[in-house]
Design a protein around this motif. Structure first.
Motif, PDB file in Angstrom:
ATOM      1  N   UNK A 279       0.846  -1.184   0.000  1.00  0.00           N
ATOM      2  CA  UNK A 279       0.000   0.000   0.000  1.00  0.00           C
ATOM      3  C   UNK A 279       0.887   1.242   0.000  1.00  0.00           C
ATOM      4  N   UNK A 280       0.513   2.222  -0.792  1.00  0.00           N
ATOM      5  CA  UNK A 280       1.328   3.426  -0.892  1.00  0.00           C
ATOM      6  C   UNK A 280       0.796   4.520   0.038  1.00  0.00           C
ATOM      7  N   UNK A 281       1.736   5.196   0.668  1.00  0.00           N
ATOM      8  CA  UNK A 281       1.391   6.311   1.555  1.00  0.00           C
ATOM      9  C   UNK A 281       2.535   7.301   1.495  1.00  0.00           C
ATOM     10  N   UNK A 282       2.291   8.470   0.979  1.00  0.00           N
ATOM     11  CA  UNK A 282       3.357   9.434   0.724  1.00  0.00           C
ATOM     12  C   UNK A 282       3.795  10.115   2.014  1.00  0.00           C
ATOM     13  N   UNK A 283       5.120  10.230   2.170  1.00  0.00           N
ATOM     14  CA  UNK A 283       5.731  10.946   3.307  1.00  0.00           C
ATOM     15  C   UNK A 283       5.270  10.400   4.649  1.00  0.00           C
ATOM     16  N   UNK A 284       4.999   9.096   4.689  1.00  0.00           N
ATOM     17  CA  UNK A 284       4.628   8.468   5.941  1.00  0.00           C
ATOM     18  C   UNK A 284       3.276   8.873   6.476  1.00  0.00           C
ATOM     19  N   UNK A 285       2.459   9.524   5.636  1.00  0.00           N
ATOM     20  CA  UNK A 285       1.133   9.946   6.079  1.00  0.00           C
ATOM     21  C   UNK A 285       1.140  11.139   7.011  1.00  0.00           C
ATOM     22  N   UNK A 286       2.233  11.876   7.035  1.00  0.00           N
ATOM     23  CA  UNK A 286       2.340  13.051   7.914  1.00  0.00           C
ATOM     24  C   UNK A 286       1.318  14.117   7.512  1.00  0.00           C
ATOM     25  N   UNK A 287       0.693  14.725   8.497  1.00  0.00           N
ATOM     26  CA  UNK A 287      -0.229  15.841   8.248  1.00  0.00           C
ATOM     27  C   UNK A 287       0.594  17.115   8.075  1.00  0.00           C
ATOM     28  N   UNK A 288       0.569  17.674   6.865  1.00  0.00           N
ATOM     29  CA  UNK A 288       1.343  18.881   6.571  1.00  0.00           C
ATOM     30  C   UNK A 288       0.400  20.076   6.475  1.00  0.00           C
ATOM     31  N   UNK A 289       0.729  21.126   7.212  1.00  0.00           N
ATOM     32  CA  UNK A 289      -0.074  22.347   7.181  1.00  0.00           C
ATOM     33  C   UNK A 289       0.827  23.550   6.957  1.00  0.00           C
ATOM     34  N   UNK A 290       0.274  24.570   6.338  1.00  0.00           N
ATOM     35  CA  UNK A 290       0.969  25.837   6.119  1.00  0.00           C
ATOM     36  C   UNK A 290       0.220  26.918   6.872  1.00  0.00           C
ATOM     37  N   UNK A 291       0.848  27.453   7.902  1.00  0.00           N
ATOM     38  CA  UNK A 291       0.192  28.462   8.746  1.00  0.00           C
ATOM     39  C   UNK A 291      -1.153  27.950   9.246  1.00  0.00           C
ATOM     40  N   UNK A 292      -1.186  26.656   9.583  1.00  0.00           N
ATOM     41  CA  UNK A 292      -2.387  26.045  10.139  1.00  0.00           C
ATOM     42  C   UNK A 292      -3.369  25.512   9.124  1.00  0.00           C
TER      43      UNK A 292
END
Length: 486
Positions: A343-356
């Motif tokens: 199963x593919x999951x990009x960047x380990x599934x990290x939640x990325x936010x920009x200024x929230x």
């Protein structure tokens, strides 16, 4: 108060260890750490422990350019690769920078401070760090969950059902009947090893794969006799790099001829009871999906031994004691191995936010296969589908380090890829293969475009040159508002 590093690297596998060495050597003034979710070095090579686990790329290109693979064994087993990683990290002091059992959960960019705020899980406790730059060396596989596939009535089976990603180390398969569902690299690796002690092993495939025999050891011993070790290592590495690239180009330019050659070679290896068509006659051309390699023809040797078999058919149903195929064949078995993909999951599934604000990764374009549209100060290390993974990760790090070296003396604080007009870009897959696990990942991975600098990467030689001398078109640089480490 959160500890701050100039660079935070995610993952202590091949990509992460290589990234750390490049940061140490090319950006010596920057502080860095590696966050590793697991308790050991190795990444893939620490996770997967199924019988026979090995590389399907040669170690001369799969290994690090700064610490050559010295063994004559070109195709190496998993434990040897992991040991190589451990020794490489220790030799360069990289192991002292690894924080184990540190799983990155979320990363939020602050435009005001030009830093990333990281939320980390450490065995159930929360920890926080700050970073100027992020490097994701965690690949694109889901370490927690394998690719789910529908197998009719699999729950009725009374024997053991095993997925290679979570192979039980105490599983006794000696004298047992085994069916491996799948035809990819994992199935091709498993079959000959299981067949050594199992009563029978059957690879049940819905569609066949190209399988090539390749010498397990390097044939270039004369190179090592004639040249000093450092020259010999370079020559052997270049030999394998050019060999892979030229064969890929041949397959793409002359697919019918390549298919005929592979078919002829396969037929010579098969016992008379197993036919090349349909069992080894894929419906696609070579390199539309990744080719499988078997060292010294071990896969075909197992078939010739007599207790290993290949069945090309579709599963109709699973019973308590075996599998019934659509064409009426019944495969009695004690163990079912579901080698149906990752199963593919990009960047380990990290939640990325920009200024929230949450960033939808699948809607973003990759800049030269390394940086991502609208995400500042972040590199994603990816390999190739048609060459060793490490070559791609290395080209990415060369480009990342060059960008950071460009920024520091100019007082620049962040770098962000920007697409001026998305209507002029035609979205394309970041991976030029039609494999099932890649098609299943649609809507998970970021995308590439049909124009520079957003095109998908395909050649190490081109990417390495671009990393060293290419233009920075499409990048937005902003002044540093704080203190950049010297």
């Amino acid at each position: 108060m959160a500890v701050e590093f100039d660079v935070v690297i995610i993952g202590a596998g091949l990509s992460g260890i290589n990234a750390a060495q490049r940061v140490q050597m090319q950006l010596p003034g920057l502080t860095y750490t590696i966050l590793e979710a697991r308790g050991a070095i190795g990444g893939t090579w620490d996770l997967f422990k199924y019988p026979g686990i090995r590389s399907d790329s040669d170690l001369y290109t799969f290994g690090f350019p700064w610490r050559p693979w010295e063994s004559t064994k070109a195709i190496a087993d998993g434990p040897s690769i992991k040991q190589y990683l451990i020794e490489s990290a220790a030799e360069y002091g990289i192991d002292k920078h690894i924080q184990y059992r540190h799983k990155l959960l979320a990363a939020d960019w602050s435009s005001k401070t030009q830093t990333w705020s990281l939320a980390i899980d450490t065995d159930g406790e929360k920890k926080y760090l700050k970073a100027k730059f992020m490097i994701y060396g965690s690949g694109y596989y889901d370490y927690d969950e394998p690719l789910q596939t529908t197998i009719p009535n699999i729950d009725t089976f009374k024997g053991a059902t095993i997925h290679p990603q979570f192979w039980p180390q105490d599983l006794d398969y000696a004298s047992k009947k085994i069916v491996i569902i799948g035809s990819g690299a994992t199935a091709v690796t498993l079959l000959p090893v299981l067949a050594e002690t199992a009563a029978s092993v059957t690879m049940l495939q819905r569609s066949p794969t190209y399988i090539l025999s390749q010498p397990a050891t390097d044939s270039g011993s004369w190179i090592r006799r004639l040249f000093p070790s450092w020259i010999a290592h370079a020559l052997v590495r270049w030999k394998y790099m050019w060999g892979m690239w030229l064969y890929f180009q041949f397959c793409r330019a002359f697919p019918i001829k390549a298919k005929e050659q592979i078919a002829a070679a396969t037929t010579k290896e098969l016992p008379s009871r197993i036919k090349q068509d349909p069992n080894f006659n894929p419906s696609y051309n070579p390199w539309e999906q990744r080719l499988c390699v078997c060292p010294d023809g071990d896969f075909f040797k197992a078939l010739r031994k007599g207790n290993a078999h290949v069945v090309t058919d579709t599963i109709e149903t699973v019973t308590e004691t075996g599998i019934c195929t659509l064409r009426g064949e019944t495969l009695d078995t004690d163990i079912i191995v579901t080698a149906t993909g990752l199963k593919m999951r990009f960047a380990g599934g990290v939640k990325i936010t920009l200024n929230g604000t949450h960033v939808d990764i699948k809607g973003k374009y990759l800049w030269k296969g390394v940086l991502m549209q609208d995400i500042p100060n972040t590199a994603f290390l990816l390999g190739y589908t048609n060459a060793s993974w490490t070559l791609g990760a290395e080209a990415s790090m060369q480009l990342f380090c060059r960008i950071v070296r460009y920024m520091a003396p100019r007082g620049l604080g962040d770098v962000t890829p920007r697409v001026e007009d998305e209507s002029k870009l035609r979205p394309m897959s970041m991976m030029n293969l039609k494999s099932t696990y890649i098609l299943a990942a649609k809507g998970v991975l970021p995308k590439c475009g049909d124009l520079r600098p957003w095109r998908a990467r395909a050649s190490y030689f081109k990417d390495f040159w671009d990393a060293k001398f290419g233009r920075f078109e499409g990048l937005e640089f902003l002044r540093d508002r704080g203190q950049f480490a010297e």
